[in-house]
Design a protein around this motif. Structure first.
Motif, PDB file in Angstrom:
ATOM      1  N   ARG A 170      -0.969  18.112   0.421  1.00 13.36           N
ATOM      2  CA  ARG A 170      -0.485  17.157   1.679  1.00 13.36           C
ATOM      3  C   ARG A 170      -0.003  15.590   0.888  1.00 13.36           C
ATOM      4  N   TYR A 171      -0.526  15.254  -0.140  1.00 14.58           N
ATOM      5  CA  TYR A 171      -0.316  14.133  -0.645  1.00 14.58           C
ATOM      6  C   TYR A 171       0.172  14.339  -2.363  1.00 14.58           C
ATOM      7  N   TYR A 172       1.336  13.916  -2.686  1.00 11.33           N
ATOM      8  CA  TYR A 172       1.927  14.036  -4.004  1.00 11.33           C
ATOM      9  C   TYR A 172       2.112  12.759  -4.617  1.00 11.33           C
ATOM     10  N   LYS A 173       1.885  12.996  -5.977  1.00 13.25           N
ATOM     11  CA  LYS A 173       2.632  11.849  -6.834  1.00 13.25           C
ATOM     12  C   LYS A 173       3.349  12.684  -7.958  1.00 13.25           C
ATOM     13  N   TRP A 174       4.374  12.054  -8.420  1.00 13.20           N
ATOM     14  CA  TRP A 174       5.115  12.544  -9.643  1.00 13.20           C
ATOM     15  C   TRP A 174       5.318  11.321 -10.472  1.00 13.20           C
ATOM     16  N   ASP A 175       5.532  11.867 -11.814  1.00 17.40           N
ATOM     17  CA  ASP A 175       6.090  10.889 -13.057  1.00 17.40           C
ATOM     18  C   ASP A 175       6.720  11.847 -13.864  1.00 17.40           C
ATOM     19  N   TYR A 176       7.384  11.352 -14.776  1.00 20.12           N
ATOM     20  CA  TYR A 176       8.242  12.138 -15.582  1.00 20.12           C
ATOM     21  C   TYR A 176       8.509  11.633 -17.046  1.00 20.12           C
ATOM     22  N   ASP A 177       8.743  12.434 -17.980  1.00 21.51           N
ATOM     23  CA  ASP A 177       9.146  12.041 -19.439  1.00 21.51           C
ATOM     24  C   ASP A 177      10.596  12.310 -19.701  1.00 21.51           C
ATOM     25  N   GLU A 178      11.458  11.402 -20.198  1.00 13.87           N
ATOM     26  CA  GLU A 178      12.956  11.805 -20.426  1.00 13.87           C
ATOM     27  C   GLU A 178      12.850  11.500 -21.988  1.00 13.87           C
ATOM     28  N   THR A 179      13.883  12.545 -22.585  1.00 10.59           N
ATOM     29  CA  THR A 179      14.298  12.814 -23.773  1.00 10.59           C
ATOM     30  C   THR A 179      15.656  12.838 -23.880  1.00 10.59           C
ATOM     31  N   SER A 203      17.024  15.562 -21.063  1.00 11.85           N
ATOM     32  CA  SER A 203      15.887  16.534 -20.708  1.00 11.85           C
ATOM     33  C   SER A 203      15.061  15.672 -19.772  1.00 11.85           C
ATOM     34  N   ILE A 204      14.404  16.047 -18.973  1.00  6.41           N
ATOM     35  CA  ILE A 204      13.328  15.348 -17.917  1.00  6.41           C
ATOM     36  C   ILE A 204      12.293  16.301 -17.751  1.00  6.41           C
ATOM     37  N   LEU A 205      11.262  15.779 -17.946  1.00  4.07           N
ATOM     38  CA  LEU A 205       9.948  16.656 -17.778  1.00  4.07           C
ATOM     39  C   LEU A 205       9.392  15.943 -16.397  1.00  4.07           C
ATOM     40  N   VAL A 206       9.150  16.774 -15.472  1.00  2.00           N
ATOM     41  CA  VAL A 206       8.629  16.259 -14.305  1.00  2.00           C
ATOM     42  C   VAL A 206       7.175  16.841 -13.996  1.00  2.00           C
ATOM     43  N   LYS A 207       6.199  15.884 -13.736  1.00  4.51           N
ATOM     44  CA  LYS A 207       4.864  16.328 -13.750  1.00  4.51           C
ATOM     45  C   LYS A 207       4.392  15.732 -12.298  1.00  4.51           C
ATOM     46  N   GLN A 208       3.744  16.898 -11.668  1.00  4.53           N
ATOM     47  CA  GLN A 208       3.198  16.717 -10.263  1.00  4.53           C
ATOM     48  C   GLN A 208       1.682  16.617  -9.943  1.00  4.53           C
ATOM     49  N   TYR A 209       1.184  15.845  -9.350  1.00  8.46           N
ATOM     50  CA  TYR A 209      -0.215  15.595  -9.120  1.00  8.46           C
ATOM     51  C   TYR A 209      -0.476  15.947  -7.733  1.00  8.46           C
ATOM     52  N   GLY A 210      -1.830  16.293  -7.204  1.00 10.98           N
ATOM     53  CA  GLY A 210      -2.111  16.169  -5.830  1.00 10.98           C
ATOM     54  C   GLY A 210      -3.184  15.108  -5.588  1.00 10.98           C
ATOM     55  N   LEU A 211      -3.158  14.202  -4.771  1.00 14.00           N
ATOM     56  CA  LEU A 211      -3.853  13.259  -4.488  1.00 14.00           C
ATOM     57  C   LEU A 211      -4.903  13.124  -3.193  1.00 14.00           C
ATOM     58  N   THR A 212      -5.809  12.586  -3.390  1.00 10.52           N
ATOM     59  CA  THR A 212      -6.503  12.333  -1.874  1.00 10.52           C
ATOM     60  C   THR A 212      -6.088  11.438  -0.941  1.00 10.52           C
ATOM     61  N   GLN A 213      -6.129  11.456   0.248  1.00 11.40           N
ATOM     62  CA  GLN A 213      -5.678  10.574   0.970  1.00 11.40           C
ATOM     63  C   GLN A 213      -5.999   9.008   0.627  1.00 11.40           C
ATOM     64  N   GLN A 214      -6.928   8.646   0.118  1.00 10.41           N
ATOM     65  CA  GLN A 214      -7.362   7.385  -0.184  1.00 10.41           C
ATOM     66  C   GLN A 214      -6.512   6.842  -1.560  1.00 10.41           C
ATOM     67  N   ALA A 215      -6.345   7.922  -2.381  1.00 11.95           N
ATOM     68  CA  ALA A 215      -5.782   7.686  -3.515  1.00 11.95           C
ATOM     69  C   ALA A 215      -4.039   7.310  -3.219  1.00 11.95           C
ATOM     70  N   LEU A 231     -15.880  12.058  -8.261  1.00  3.99           N
ATOM     71  CA  LEU A 231     -14.321  12.013  -7.744  1.00  3.99           C
ATOM     72  C   LEU A 231     -14.167  13.538  -7.125  1.00  3.99           C
ATOM     73  N   GLU A 232     -13.542  13.604  -6.039  1.00  2.00           N
ATOM     74  CA  GLU A 232     -12.910  14.948  -5.709  1.00  2.00           C
ATOM     75  C   GLU A 232     -11.644  15.372  -6.358  1.00  2.00           C
ATOM     76  N   THR A 233     -11.868  16.642  -6.882  1.00  2.98           N
ATOM     77  CA  THR A 233     -10.784  17.277  -7.696  1.00  2.98           C
ATOM     78  C   THR A 233      -9.692  17.823  -6.843  1.00  2.98           C
ATOM     79  N   LYS A 234      -8.313  17.416  -7.299  1.00  4.90           N
ATOM     80  CA  LYS A 234      -7.492  18.436  -6.558  1.00  4.90           C
ATOM     81  C   LYS A 234      -6.453  18.969  -7.406  1.00  4.90           C
ATOM     82  N   ALA A 235      -6.056  20.236  -7.276  1.00  2.43           N
ATOM     83  CA  ALA A 235      -5.474  21.265  -7.776  1.00  2.43           C
ATOM     84  C   ALA A 235      -3.940  20.937  -7.407  1.00  2.43           C
TER      85      ALA A 235
END
Length: 378
Positions: free
Chosen positions: A155-164, A236-248, A121-125
């Motif tokens: 260019r392509y982003y994804k987020w998820d989060y943990d709530e407490t 509290s909400i902890l937001v996590k951010q990921y970089g994606l490939t165009q295909q993902a 897989l291509e790795t994205k920082a």
């Protein structure tokens, strides 16, 4: 999945004409018991991979965990991390020492010996999150994220989060009922302050593909009603951010469309989902899921009750009323869901009764954990 797509118009027409007889479509065997692979190879932190199997249409809500499967992350420069799925189909891998300069693939072997894998897989920082903020919207908090990549490479982003959020007992209890006796509670056992956690379930995506600058502003992440228990005290909400490939990104966008935007006969119809996991043992077998690899960035936001406007619509109210009972009726009431709040004495200090209430209003451990998170403010 052509068979499934051909069935959908039939189901819609039957529902439209209010047919009284239940319609149970026949689904080919090859569309049942498919392996579902979920996860993200999280370089620099722990990685969680979840494996499950699809059920029949009549039991579509059930999840069948894939137990005792071998999970391997292999690098093209020799790195190897491996583990086994537990009874929930979950495998936690220690990927803190993996490097973004290496490419990785996921390799799975189920309990029957079937082998599944991805290509390398291509790795994205992921770039840093600029900020996580909120705005008062209607009668609640709209939480959003701001981010950018100065190098214009994400260019392509994804987020998820943990709530407490903090939970407090509405009734303070000094006694408990044990083995038919009323005894003092252990003062060192915390049953008054607890914390509850919840993970995001929606697919949150963003793209700057059509923008000249790789910057996203006020991307909505979550909405919390002002009278919800989550913001009764501290949230509290902890937001996590990921970089994606165009295909993902496109794969997740199709899933989002299929799961969140289908409901009426004029809505978009399900698109065929082809992931990047395939069966080495049987190339004709279909596998669901997309695995990405890269680093993740995160940022935390706190909201307290002091951030709420004054008004009844911003109050969290629970029905937690205590009531008095006689001493003789204690055994009867303790057979239910009640606990002892306090005792009642006469003027000679003889106990003649008790104040009791619902255990859910007395012991916060029934609704959360009494272990305070390390990051929680004092």
């Amino acid at each position: 999945m052509k068979t499934l797509k051909h069935l959908i118009p039939v189901v819609c027409l039957l529902a439209f004409f209010a047919c009284k007889d239940a319609f149970t479509p026949e689904v080919e065997a090859k569309y049942k018991n498919l392996l579902v692979v979920e996860g993200f190879i999280n370089i620099g932190e722990e990685t969680t991979i979840r494996l499950s199997r699809t059920a029949d249409l009549q039991d579509w809500q059930s999840i069948i965990p894939e137990k005792n499967a071998e999970v391997r992350i292999e690098g093209d420069q020799g790195a190897l991390v491996q583990g086994t799925t537990d009874n929930n189909g979950r495998c936690v891998l220690q990927t803190q020492n993996l490097k973004l300069t290496e490419h990785y693939r996921l390799k799975l072997t189920d309990a029957k010996g079937k082998i599944y894998e991805t290509d390398y897989l291509e790795t994205k920082a992921a770039p840093e999150i600029d900020s996580v903020n909120y705005k008062l919207e209607g009668e609640g908090f709209r939480i959003y994220v701001n981010t950018h990549d100065q190098a214009n490479k994400t260019r392509y982003y994804k987020w998820d989060y943990d709530e407490t959020w903090e939970i407090r007992s509405d009734l303070k209890s000094y006694f408990e009922y044990k083995n038919g006796q009323v005894v003092n509670r252990d003062p060192n056992l915390n049953i008054t302050y607890c914390w509850r956690n919840e993970r995001s379930a929606r697919i949150l995506l963003g793209s700057t593909e059509r923008l000249s600058e790789d910057r996203l502003t006020e991307m909505p992440i979550n909405f919390v009603k002002g009278n919800a228990e989550k913001v009764a005290f501290t949230y509290s909400i902890l937001v996590k951010q990921y970089g994606l490939t165009q295909q993902a990104y496109q794969y997740l966008r199709n899933i989002k469309k299929n799961t969140e935007q289908i409901g009426g006969i004029f809505d978009s119809q399900p698109s065929e989902l082809k992931g990047n996991v395939y069966c080495v043992s049987d190339p004709q077998e279909q596998v669901l899921g997309w695995i990405s690899a890269g680093s993740m960035t995160k940022k935390r936001l706190f909201i307290t009750d002091k951030d709420k406007p004054i008004g009844r619509n911003w109050l969290y109210i629970r029905d937690c009323q205590a009531f008095n009972i006689t001493k003789d009726s204690l055994d009867y009431y303790m057979n239910g869901n009640n606990g002892i709040v306090d005792n009642i004495g006469d003027r000679w200090l003889n106990i003649i009764g008790y104040v009791i209430g619902d255990n859910n209003c007395i012991d916060c451990r029934l609704r959360g954990s009494n272990i305070k998170p390390d990051y929680w403010p004092n």
